[in-house]
Every structure is written in C-alpha cells, then in structure tokens.
Design an enzyme around this catalytic site. Structure first.
Site, short mmCIF file in Angstrom:
data_model
loop_
_atom_site.label_atom_id
_atom_site.label_comp_id
_atom_site.label_asym_id
_atom_site.label_seq_id
_atom_site.Cartn_x
_atom_site.Cartn_y
_atom_site.Cartn_z
N LYS A 174 33.71 44.08 34.06
CA LYS A 174 35.07 43.54 34.16
C LYS A 174 35.11 42.44 35.22
O LYS A 174 35.11 42.71 36.41
CB LYS A 174 36.08 44.64 34.54
CG LYS A 174 37.50 44.15 34.31
CD LYS A 174 38.53 44.73 35.22
CE LYS A 174 38.87 43.95 36.43
NZ LYS A 174 39.45 42.60 36.25
N GLU A 249 30.69 45.72 47.77
CA GLU A 249 30.53 44.47 48.52
C GLU A 249 31.92 43.97 48.84
O GLU A 249 32.61 43.46 47.96
CB GLU A 249 29.79 43.42 47.67
CG GLU A 249 28.34 43.74 47.41
CD GLU A 249 27.48 43.68 48.65
OE1 GLU A 249 27.87 43.03 49.64
OE2 GLU A 249 26.42 44.32 48.65
N CYS A 283 32.84 35.08 50.95
CA CYS A 283 32.88 36.31 51.76
C CYS A 283 32.14 36.14 53.07
O CYS A 283 32.50 36.74 54.08
CB CYS A 283 32.30 37.47 50.96
SG CYS A 283 30.67 37.12 50.31
N GLU A 384 40.77 38.86 57.21
CA GLU A 384 40.21 37.83 56.34
C GLU A 384 41.35 37.04 55.70
O GLU A 384 42.25 37.63 55.12
CB GLU A 384 39.40 38.54 55.25
CG GLU A 384 38.46 37.67 54.50
CD GLU A 384 37.76 38.44 53.37
OE1 GLU A 384 38.36 39.38 52.81
OE2 GLU A 384 36.63 38.08 53.04
#
Ligand code: NAP
Length: 496
Positions: A174, A249, A283, A384
């Site tokens: 997905k 992750e 990231c 973040e």
C-alpha cells in the site's frame, strides 16, 4: 477506467467503485485517477497472499530462483526508468532529474537483494555433541503488509518489496494515496517478470481505512511501515493483539554538527543541501544545525545567503533546484510549525512563508527557512516539520555538541564536520543515531543498513539485516544416534 488494484494476479477496480484523484503539488492539475479499495478488496488481497504463501507455490522456490526473479525485475525497471521517473515526478512534484536518480537507486536496491539471495544464509552450529547435527535455517516470514510514504514513494517501497520477494514472502503493498503511480507500474513489472499470482498484491486507499485493515488482520505475519511517528505508534497498537513482527522506519530530527576546525566551505554547502534538498521532505534531513560558537556568525551569514538563492520550480523546470511541498495540508502543517517557532522565541532569519512568485501560485511552495537562537527546549528543535526549515543551535565544547545532538526522542541520522579525525570519530561514536556522516551529509548505499535508534524506528532496511527482517530463523537439531532421555523413572524399563 484503468483498473489499478492487483489482487491474486488480476488487475481490477474497487468492488464499491471508489476512485481517488491524484493532483500535482506543482499546480494542482489532475495527474491520475486511481481505484480506491474497499475493505472487501483488502480482505481478498490478504486472503490471496495467505493462500499463496501457504500453498508453497512461491515460498518453495529456491533462493537462486527467487534471486533471478528479483534480478529480472531490476532489468525491467531499468528498461522503464524514464516512464517510472515521469510518474514519480508527476505525483511528488519533484524535478524529473531527481526522480531519475531515485529510480536508479531503486534498480540498485533490487540488484543488491538479488545478489544477497545468492549468499548462503543457513549454517551449522557446533553444539559440542558428536552425534548431533544442529542447523540454523532461514525461512520466509509469511504474509507481509508493506506500507510506504509519499516523499520517496518507489524507493521506500523498493526497500521492502525486493527483500520480501527474495525471502519468499507474499505481500500486500500500500503506497501513499498521494503518490500511487510508481507502485502501480512496479507491480506491472513484477507481474511481467513471471511472479506467481498471489505473491504480490496492490491495495490503494487511505491509511486510516485500508492501512488499518492491513496492519490488524490476524492473517498478516509482518508489517513493514515507513512513515510518521504517530502512525507508527498506531500500527504498533494494532499489531499487538496478534504479535505481528514489525519493521518501522519513522521520523528523524537530525543533528548536523560543525566544529570550528572543519572545512567550512564544504560543511556549509552540505548543510544547505542536507536540509533544503526536496524542500526538507527527507527523513534524514539535517534540520538541526549545531555550530561551534566561534564560527556561528560566519556560518549563519553564509547559510542565509545560500538559502535566499535557492531556485524553486516544478517537474519540468530545468533551472529549479527544489520543488513544492506535497500537499496543501502539509504546507499548512509547516506554516503552523514556523508560527510556533516564532512564538517560542526562535529568530526567523529568512523564509517562513509561502513563495509569492506568480508561477508558484497554484502549487504548495514554501520558502527555505532558517531559525537562529534555538535550543533543545523548543518544539521547533524537537519536532519534525518535514519541510524546508533549519534551526541553529550553538555549542562551546565537544561534550556539549554530543549532548545537544542526542537530546531528541529521534535517532535516525546525523553529521559531524571536523578536520580532527580523532574528535570526529569520538563524536560519531557518541551520537545515538542509526547513520552518522563524517565530513559528508546524506549519501547512502543499499549495501549498508538504514534505520533508527530510539523513536525513529524498529529494525533495519537495506544491508543484510534488511533481508533478515523478512526471514524466520529455525533451529533444526538432529540426533544421529537416538537414545532414551532417561529423565523420568520408568518402572517397567526396557524397549517399548
Ligand atoms: P504517514 O502519514 O505516517 O503515512 C505513511 C503511510 O502510512 C501512508 O501510506 C499512509 O496512508 C499510511 N497510513 C496512515 N495511517 C495509517 C494507519 N492508521 N494504519 C496503516 N497505515 C496508515 O507518513 P507520510 O506523511 O506519508 O511520510 C512522512 C513521514 O515518513 C515523515 O515522518 C518521515 O520522517 C517518515 N519517513 C521515514 C523514513 C525512514 O527511512 N525512516 C523514510 C521516509 C519517510 P495515506 O497517506 O495514503 O492515507
């Protein structure tokens, strides 16, 4: 309507007719219309993957056969590189040339895992008993749900699909709803390469609905997820009742440390690239610049000059150096993050708002932004933004630099610049992050492991551990000279 779900070897549309429009982050134009799976479709895809795995139709292939398949997929990806890059660039808004680099990395990922599949995984251990053979064998983990983000859509799923295929697993893929096109093409190539029906299945749709089903269903053995921390935590909770294996992750808030004795020209240039590449939607972006006090003014002045000069533009703009944010909603998140930074006392030196250029009016362009005067108590240092925002902190001693660099819940990556190789090695050793660059920032190779300490994730992708995530380890103890255990007394004794 183009059928874009792939279930048990058949391309089809959603059972409830659901569709989703993909729009360009550059100008809002319609890029594609794809099927949006229903829960019934998800159930069918999981059933197909489960039946396929349990039948052994693919999981019983030899390592050599599976490696050859993955190698063939790499060849096909190389053949279609420009088609795939165009789709990726359309969906993400990134420049075509960047998407082409990404596809080259995808090919390298498939080649790496194809080669790894030819390396003997199993071995014999010496248990110190002459008549016992003790073998450690590796078997596919089973049915995997593979869920990817939108920033490097094909690359991030390649890190999952290639090892899952080499290991002999079946999977349901997905991708992000925002960027499905490259995943659709990859599945077409997996089909063309001769993969048996049921091994690879493709589901498209919102994570909160189809993603949730894929991560909670008891028939799924492993969930491999790349995305945000909040979603990662939700997935952990959903996977807990059936104790699924998890590979996560997640995000990063990555320290980039510059000592006064560094090659400053190279350090500053890499600091600019490290945070503004792909408009910060990376990231491992070096969003936290941590600078030795004596060079602070010089470094900051240069960074601001360079940030002001960055050229932004869409996929076809050959002069552009970076592109738009992925969506309006993401742009609003970055705007809020910047407003909060200003409210808590960070000093805005440049940017902090949308681009006002007329050619960016219909896209999600946010200017390169630099905050000075930051410290680890600030949200803008701890959270973040996933946008083009750099925060700057200062340090006086090596110990301080390490403490500041480690003062985060994340632990994905970091960088250190110094001409003193001993000092750089000490700092690299002390930073609790999964990748550390010394006198560099950003490169990676599929041969080396990637992943996070602390809340940046669980497990590793790439390297050899990236294959290990998709393998169960079985110990087979064979007694070549059977005898009675003799543990419990036996009143009758003798032979049975
Ligand atoms: P996200 O919002 O967490 O979404 C990631 C994927 O998860 C999407 O496919 C999403 O589907 C799906 N999803 C959402 N809710 C779900 C749920 N409840 N159950 C299952 N799946 C669900 O992350 P993103 O905004 O796409 O990506 C940005 C994040 O990824 C950043 O935090 C970045 O640091 C991280 N990232 C990490 C790495 C790494 O290597 N550590 C690499 C790249 C990105 P939909 O969006 O289609 O609804």
């Amino acid at each position: 309507m183009n059928p874009t779900l792939y279930i048990n070897g058949v391309w089809r549309n959603s059972s409830n007719g659901g569709r989703h429009e993909v729009r360009s982050p550059h100008d809002g134009s319609l890029v594609a219309s794809v099927a949006q799976a229903s829960i019934d479709d998800v159930m069918e895809a999981i059933a197909a993957a489960r039946a396929c795995f349990d039948s052994g139709v693919y999981s019983s292939w030899s390592w050599t056969q599976r490696s050859a398949l993955v190698s063939k997929i790499a060849d096909l990806l190389e053949r279609d590189a420009s088609i795939v890059a165009k789709k990726e660039s359309d969906d993400t808004g990134k420049r075509l040339i960047e998407a082409e680099y990404d596809v080259a990395d995808v090919v390298a990922t498939f080649r790496h895992f194809a080669a790894l599949g030819l390396v003997e995984q199993d071995h014999v251990v010496d248990v110190g008993i002459e008549h016992v053979t003790s073998r450690i064998v590796h078997e596919p983990v089973g049915v995997c749900s593979l869920i990817g983000p939108w920033n490097y859509p094909l690359l991030q799923i390649a890190w999952k699909v290639a090892p899952a295929l080499v290991a002999g697993c079946s999977f349901i893929l997905k991708p992000s709803e925002l960027t499905p096109q490259s995943a659709i093409h990859l599945i077409k190539l997996i089909e063309e390469a001769g993969t048996p029906a049921g091994v690879a299945n493709l589901i498209l749709g919102p994570g909160s609905v189809v993603g949730n089903a894929l991560t909670t269903d008891p028939r799924v053995d492993l969930v491999s997820f790349t995305g945000g921390l909040t979603t990662g935590k939700t997935i952990m909770v959903g996977a807990a009742p059936t104790v699924k294996k998890l590979a996560l992750e997640l995000g990063g808030k990555n320290p980039h440390i510059i000592f006064a004795d560094a090659d400053l020209d190279a350090a500053i240039d890499n600091a600019v690239t490290g945070v503004f590449l792909h408009s910060g939607q990376v990231c491992s972006a070096g969003t936290r610049l941590i600078v030795e006090r004596s060079i602070h003014d010089r470094v900051v002045k240069e960074i601001v000059r360079r940030a002001a000069d960055i050229r932004m533009g869409g996929p076809a703009d050959l002069t552009a150096e970076t592109g738009p944010l992925i969506s309006e909603s993401h742009l609003k998140t970055v705007e809020k993050y910047v407003a909060a930074g200003i409210a808590e006392g960070a000093k805005l030196l440049i940017g902090g708002k949308r681009s006002e250029r007329p050619e960016h009016a219909h896209g999600w362009y946010f200017l390169p932004t630099v905050f000075d005067g930051c410290n680890t108590s600030m949200h803008c240092v701890q959270e973040e933004s996933f946008g083009p925002v750099m925060t700057i902190e200062v340090f006086d001693t090596e110990a301080q630099a390490i403490a500041i660099g480690n003062d985060t819940i994340f632990g994905l990556s970091g960088g250190v610049w110094s001409r003193d190789t001993d000092k750089a090695a000490r700092v690299a050793g002390a930073l609790r992050h999964g990748t550390i660059w010394v006198n560099d920032y950003g490169p990676y190779r599929p041969q080396a492991e990637w992943g996070g300490y602390k809340q940046s994730g669980i497990g590793r992708e790439l390297g050899s551990h990236g294959l290990g995530e998709y393998l169960e380890i079985k110990h087979i103890w064979t007694n070549n000279s059977p005898s009675r255990s003799g543990w419990f007394h036996d009143a009758v004794g003798g032979e049975s």
